[in-house]
Design a protein around this motif. Structure first.
Motif, PDB file in Angstrom:
ATOM      1  N   PRO A  74      28.558 -12.091 -37.101  1.00 43.88           N
ATOM      2  CA  PRO A  74      29.822 -12.835 -36.979  1.00 43.88           C
ATOM      3  C   PRO A  74      30.390 -12.811 -35.552  1.00 43.88           C
ATOM      4  O   PRO A  74      30.976 -13.801 -35.115  1.00 43.88           O
ATOM      5  CB  PRO A  74      30.754 -12.126 -37.975  1.00 43.88           C
ATOM      6  N   ALA A  75      30.206 -11.708 -34.828  1.00 46.08           N
ATOM      7  CA  ALA A  75      30.778 -11.626 -33.472  1.00 46.08           C
ATOM      8  C   ALA A  75      30.120 -12.652 -32.559  1.00 46.08           C
ATOM      9  O   ALA A  75      30.798 -13.364 -31.808  1.00 46.08           O
ATOM     10  CB  ALA A  75      30.591 -10.210 -32.914  1.00 46.08           C
ATOM     11  N   VAL A  76      28.788 -12.733 -32.635  1.00 49.83           N
ATOM     12  CA  VAL A  76      28.071 -13.700 -31.790  1.00 49.83           C
ATOM     13  C   VAL A  76      28.424 -15.128 -32.194  1.00 49.83           C
ATOM     14  O   VAL A  76      28.645 -15.994 -31.348  1.00 49.83           O
ATOM     15  CB  VAL A  76      26.543 -13.450 -31.865  1.00 49.83           C
ATOM     16  N   GLN A  77      28.535 -15.365 -33.499  1.00 48.42           N
ATOM     17  CA  GLN A  77      28.880 -16.718 -33.967  1.00 48.42           C
ATOM     18  C   GLN A  77      30.284 -17.121 -33.501  1.00 48.42           C
ATOM     19  O   GLN A  77      30.503 -18.265 -33.106  1.00 48.42           O
ATOM     20  CB  GLN A  77      28.779 -16.783 -35.504  1.00 48.42           C
ATOM     21  N   ALA A  78      31.211 -16.161 -33.534  1.00 52.84           N
ATOM     22  CA  ALA A  78      32.575 -16.462 -33.080  1.00 52.84           C
ATOM     23  C   ALA A  78      32.570 -16.774 -31.586  1.00 52.84           C
ATOM     24  O   ALA A  78      33.202 -17.725 -31.118  1.00 52.84           O
ATOM     25  CB  ALA A  78      33.494 -15.273 -33.370  1.00 52.84           C
ATOM     26  N   ARG A  79      31.826 -15.954 -30.833  1.00 61.03           N
ATOM     27  CA  ARG A  79      31.746 -16.180 -29.396  1.00 61.03           C
ATOM     28  C   ARG A  79      31.091 -17.529 -29.082  1.00 61.03           C
ATOM     29  O   ARG A  79      31.524 -18.252 -28.185  1.00 61.03           O
ATOM     30  CB  ARG A  79      30.950 -15.038 -28.748  1.00 61.03           C
ATOM     31  N   LEU A  80      30.062 -17.871 -29.850  1.00 55.53           N
ATOM     32  CA  LEU A  80      29.392 -19.155 -29.635  1.00 55.53           C
ATOM     33  C   LEU A  80      30.376 -20.306 -29.830  1.00 55.53           C
ATOM     34  O   LEU A  80      30.455 -21.224 -28.995  1.00 55.53           O
ATOM     35  CB  LEU A  80      28.207 -19.300 -30.611  1.00 55.53           C
ATOM     36  N   PRO A 125      24.067 -11.684 -23.177  1.00 58.17           N
ATOM     37  CA  PRO A 125      24.275 -10.227 -23.105  1.00 58.17           C
ATOM     38  C   PRO A 125      24.572  -9.592 -24.460  1.00 58.17           C
ATOM     39  O   PRO A 125      24.415  -8.379 -24.623  1.00 58.17           O
ATOM     40  CB  PRO A 125      25.481 -10.093 -22.159  1.00 58.17           C
ATOM     41  N   HIS A 126      24.973 -10.392 -25.456  1.00 63.54           N
ATOM     42  CA  HIS A 126      25.310  -9.858 -26.770  1.00 63.54           C
ATOM     43  C   HIS A 126      24.181 -10.033 -27.775  1.00 63.54           C
ATOM     44  O   HIS A 126      24.362  -9.810 -28.968  1.00 63.54           O
ATOM     45  CB  HIS A 126      26.585 -10.542 -27.286  1.00 63.54           C
ATOM     46  N   ILE A 127      23.038 -10.470 -27.312  1.00 63.71           N
ATOM     47  CA  ILE A 127      21.918 -10.750 -28.212  1.00 63.71           C
ATOM     48  C   ILE A 127      20.679 -10.002 -27.731  1.00 63.71           C
ATOM     49  O   ILE A 127      20.212 -10.225 -26.617  1.00 63.71           O
ATOM     50  CB  ILE A 127      21.635 -12.274 -28.262  1.00 63.71           C
ATOM     51  N   GLN A 128      20.175  -9.102 -28.582  1.00 66.94           N
ATOM     52  CA  GLN A 128      18.958  -8.379 -28.235  1.00 66.94           C
ATOM     53  C   GLN A 128      17.762  -8.847 -29.065  1.00 66.94           C
ATOM     54  O   GLN A 128      16.621  -8.730 -28.635  1.00 66.94           O
ATOM     55  CB  GLN A 128      19.155  -6.865 -28.420  1.00 66.94           C
ATOM     56  N   THR A 129      18.038  -9.339 -30.257  1.00 66.42           N
ATOM     57  CA  THR A 129      16.969  -9.844 -31.131  1.00 66.42           C
ATOM     58  C   THR A 129      17.433 -11.162 -31.744  1.00 66.42           C
ATOM     59  O   THR A 129      18.633 -11.463 -31.748  1.00 66.42           O
ATOM     60  CB  THR A 129      16.672  -8.870 -32.296  1.00 66.42           C
ATOM     61  N   GLU A 130      16.491 -11.880 -32.315  1.00 65.27           N
ATOM     62  CA  GLU A 130      16.860 -13.138 -32.955  1.00 65.27           C
ATOM     63  C   GLU A 130      17.888 -12.929 -34.061  1.00 65.27           C
ATOM     64  O   GLU A 130      18.773 -13.768 -34.257  1.00 65.27           O
ATOM     65  CB  GLU A 130      15.612 -13.813 -33.550  1.00 65.27           C
ATOM     66  N   ALA A 131      17.772 -11.782 -34.751  1.00 68.45           N
ATOM     67  CA  ALA A 131      18.691 -11.517 -35.876  1.00 68.45           C
ATOM     68  C   ALA A 131      20.138 -11.399 -35.399  1.00 68.45           C
ATOM     69  O   ALA A 131      21.077 -11.782 -36.114  1.00 68.45           O
ATOM     70  CB  ALA A 131      18.265 -10.244 -36.616  1.00 68.45           C
ATOM     71  N   ASP A 132      20.329 -10.876 -34.178  1.00 72.46           N
ATOM     72  CA  ASP A 132      21.700 -10.716 -33.660  1.00 72.46           C
ATOM     73  C   ASP A 132      22.482 -12.026 -33.665  1.00 72.46           C
ATOM     74  O   ASP A 132      23.703 -12.037 -33.731  1.00 72.46           O
ATOM     75  CB  ASP A 132      21.679 -10.194 -32.210  1.00 72.46           C
ATOM     76  N   PHE A 133      21.737 -13.114 -33.551  1.00 76.18           N
ATOM     77  CA  PHE A 133      22.399 -14.422 -33.449  1.00 76.18           C
ATOM     78  C   PHE A 133      23.284 -14.710 -34.667  1.00 76.18           C
ATOM     79  O   PHE A 133      24.316 -15.364 -34.564  1.00 76.18           O
ATOM     80  CB  PHE A 133      21.341 -15.522 -33.296  1.00 76.18           C
ATOM     81  N   ASP A 183       8.816 -14.342 -19.277  1.00 79.55           N
ATOM     82  CA  ASP A 183       9.820 -13.292 -19.467  1.00 79.55           C
ATOM     83  C   ASP A 183      10.271 -13.285 -20.930  1.00 79.55           C
ATOM     84  O   ASP A 183      10.785 -14.274 -21.440  1.00 79.55           O
ATOM     85  CB  ASP A 183      10.994 -13.614 -18.524  1.00 79.55           C
ATOM     86  N   PRO A 184      10.084 -12.155 -21.640  1.00 84.11           N
ATOM     87  CA  PRO A 184      10.454 -12.112 -23.067  1.00 84.11           C
ATOM     88  C   PRO A 184      11.924 -12.468 -23.317  1.00 84.11           C
ATOM     89  O   PRO A 184      12.244 -13.113 -24.322  1.00 84.11           O
ATOM     90  CB  PRO A 184      10.182 -10.655 -23.458  1.00 84.11           C
ATOM     91  N   ARG A 185      12.813 -12.066 -22.404  1.00 81.95           N
ATOM     92  CA  ARG A 185      14.238 -12.398 -22.568  1.00 81.95           C
ATOM     93  C   ARG A 185      14.443 -13.918 -22.516  1.00 81.95           C
ATOM     94  O   ARG A 185      15.251 -14.477 -23.238  1.00 81.95           O
ATOM     95  CB  ARG A 185      15.088 -11.753 -21.457  1.00 81.95           C
ATOM     96  N   PHE A 186      13.697 -14.557 -21.640  1.00 79.30           N
ATOM     97  CA  PHE A 186      13.838 -16.008 -21.522  1.00 79.30           C
ATOM     98  C   PHE A 186      13.309 -16.693 -22.775  1.00 79.30           C
ATOM     99  O   PHE A 186      13.918 -17.633 -23.300  1.00 79.30           O
ATOM    100  CB  PHE A 186      13.090 -16.509 -20.283  1.00 79.30           C
TER     101      PHE A 186
END
Lengths: 449, 449
Positions: free
Chosen positions: A434-440, A423-431, A369-372
């Motif tokens: 700042p929003a994803v980093q704050a959530r992490l 759910p907030h990440i669609q590509t590796e770049a999204d990681f 599964d590509p998402r996995f």
């Protein structure tokens, strides 16, 4: 005092006997079967197992890791094969981290050869345990060659006689014995991927190959001679199943459609498919593991499904743990050692059983599964950013000596974090946003990871 | 065609034989033990069981409910006894709803008497199943009186031979058989609360009495002669346990402190405590329940712990369900009937096993907790307001014929609602406040109750 008795001269029983002999005990090792070293090497099927850190440590404890390393093949990554033959790789851990493909028979032969060199060890093959009198500490053995039965006492008995253990069978008949055997609705079939020209490997040698297909999968591990042992894990019943492949034509057509890139390397496919037995996949849990003078270890105590490559490793780690307890309690207080072994080891064996079932779903289904696969890459990034806080579950299980129960609990906390994050990440770049980093950061703090 | 064979002349086996005979089949009923009707009534211990709606329906199906009702005692409520002897009552359901205390032996005798009246039924006691040849459809029986063994064929075999079923034992040895036996770390001890003057009942007659004490409990059910059968459910090991009460003095002191109001009614307490065996509490799950020509029913298929009072009822309901499937499929297509029985019944037996374990915690621990009793009163108010939407779990299990799995799922949805609601309720009056009522409406909608 008579010798210590180990029932079962398979991998765990043989290694345990080596440990006990190393501690200065006289040991007898009993097995129902003939000495496998008397068989021609060509007889029987070749079975490969994955040896990882826990197993290596157990082998190091009796000084034989280097010998085994000579005949093992490191596998640094999984390689997934899709229906079109496209390959996707996924490292198992850091660059130098690997699991090792070893031949089961060869490993067992080596252990038996080492036992034979020790004068304090007696190997007794062809001895079937007919009945075990726990109260009277007496073995009723049948000599398979002569058919003669006789009784003999034992002092301490170690049941390392496998998933269908006779020693456990006697314990099961005592009052209040907790026991379960659970079968998957999947069986397995062992098949051969032939060596290429000049004993070369026709697939990437230093990898475990996986053909994930949703409801079933095939895997392959390399042999020293250039071939691979492939195993198909497949439903017994249903539209796509063993029951639905009644003849060579059906098998050939099915493999051509599903495993097209492997088929040219499997000239004996249809022949092997019907000549080799279909193996079943069982998880055995039981408790207690000990009673006066008897202790279960290895598959006899905790048979698991093979999907985490830990079956042999958990059994070998049993030997390391027992050796450590003998260091702590001394070699005379068997009741204390057996009781503490059971207390320490049971939760870890239960966790490993759960992990093996969990990985079945992952290997069968999610690794295609590509998402996995994206999630795995994100987890690797988190691990790179927070190397001490975020150790991947596979690494904790495979490349550490952390108790399995702690590894599993940590893995479940990480799964909870990833479920919030993905759910907030669609590509590796999204990681890197700042929003994803704050959530992490928030999720890591909340999960106590 | 030979007769149908039922193994086990206990409650479920006997009732099943009545059902099969009523359908016109020749039936033989085998049991390892002697005919219990040949025993003196004073021999052996008296055991009471709780009969509720599912059990009654099964008895009605063979026209014997009225006979049994004559010798049963309706219990309309639980009465909790605290350490000071203070009583708190809690109705089981609506005013006319009751569970019924019946004597196990008497019920079994009645069923056997009815079977004996039927010429198509053969009762064969003292026949031990030594070995069962599933492939050859052959019973290997040992006549207990003579010690003689012989083999005989069977056409269809019904294994109703209890939690330690020999029929299941043979099925367990087939490949891929799923099986578990799980023991609680609690045992039980049966004790007697004596009748008062003139065979009167010294405690409220039409109630099930409970002495909940957190980590253990005692219950009592009335007999027709004015006595009660009490059962102590108690840990095997630990600071407060069977192991910690080694002699009469310890037992007497313990009961005086914990069950003070019952002790004057138990003059034979210490004597019975050591004369009566300690029973163990097992949950057995297995699958499949059938193979060619063999079907498991009752405890042989699904032994459960006794804390919901459903052990006999689930077994009796097996007979009702099987009878319904014979109506649907006809009396010749046993493979279809057995396969559908297993499919329909297995999830319900699993749910009932879970419910019985859940109720253990509730009876032992929660019924002594004022917050829990408040919650039960609030649930009764919700049920009064929403009688069709909110049927209490106990009512669904005990006073309905809803499949157990559906009852359990509904109960879990209700538990989720109450977990949201109770933090906002400190007294019964709080329930009527607008905020709680609004939250209730919202939670009911969300839970799909």
């Amino acid at each position: 005092m008579g010798p210590l008795t180990v029932a079962g001269a398979g991998l765990v029983g043989s290694l345990l006997a080596l440990y006990l002999a190393q501690r200065g005990h006289a040991v007898q090792l009993l097995d129902r079967r003939p000495d496998l070293r008397l068989r021609q090497r060509s007889e029987g099927r070749s079975i490969n197992l994955a040896l990882s850190d826990r197993g290596w440590r157990a082998l190091e404890g009796v000084g034989i890791a280097d010998d085994i390393r000579q005949v093992s093949i490191p596998l640094y990554r999984r390689v997934m094969h899709d229906r079109q033959g496209q390959l996707t790789g996924q490292p198992y851990g850091a660059a130098e981290q690997a699991i090792y493909s070893v031949n089961r028979d060869q490993l067992n032969r080596t252990l038996l050869d080492l036992l034979e060199e020790r004068p304090s060890v007696q190997l007794r093959f062809g001895q079937q345990l007919q009945r075990l009198d726990l109260a009277g500490r007496t073995l009723h053995l049948r000599d398979v060659a002569t058919g003669q039965e006789h009784a003999e006492p034992y002092t301490e008995l170690f049941g390392a006689d496998g998933a269908f253990s006779s020693v456990r069978g006697a314990m099961q008949r005592t009052d209040r014995y907790n026991y379960s055997q659970d079968y998957l609705e999947y069986g397995y079939k062992e098949l051969t991927i032939e060596a290429g020209p000049d004993a070369s490997w026709a697939l990437e040698k230093n990898a475990l190959h996986i053909w994930p297909r949703g409801q079933y999968l095939m895997i392959a591990l390399p042999n020293l001679d250039g071939s691979f042992n492939a195993t198909l894990f497949f439903p017994y019943e249903g539209p796509t199943s063993f029951a639905a492949l009644p003849d060579a034509a059906a098998v050939t057509a099915f493999f051509a459609a599903e495993f097209a890139d492997a088929v040219p390397l499997m000239p004996r496919l249809a022949e092997e498919f019907f000549a080799n037995p279909t193996g079943s996949l069982v998880t055995v849990r039981c408790f207690p593991w000990h009673t006066a003078g008897v202790l279960l270890l290895g598959d006899a105590a905790h048979a698991i499904v093979p999907f985490y490559g830990q079956g042999m490793n958990v059994g070998f780690e049993d030997c390391t743990v027992l050796d450590g307890l003998l260091d702590a309690h001394g070699d005379a207080d068997w009741p204390a050692v057996m009781a503490e072994f059971e207390q320490q080891r049971k939760p870890n064996a239960d966790a490993m059983a759960d992990l093996a079932l969990y990985n079945f779903v992952e290997m069968r289904d999610r690794v295609g599964d590509p998402r996995f696969l994206l999630q795995k890459r994100i987890e690797n990034k988190i691990a790179a950013l927070h190397p001490t806080r975020w150790v991947p579950l596979y690494t904790r299980v495979t490349f550490s000596h952390l108790p399995y129960a702690e590894a599993w609990a940590a893995g479940q906390r990480q799964d909870a974090v990833m479920a919030q994050l993905m759910p907030h990440i669609q590509t590796e770049a999204d990681f890197n946003g700042p929003a994803v980093q704050a959530r992490l950061a928030e999720e890591l703090a909340r999960a106590g990871v």
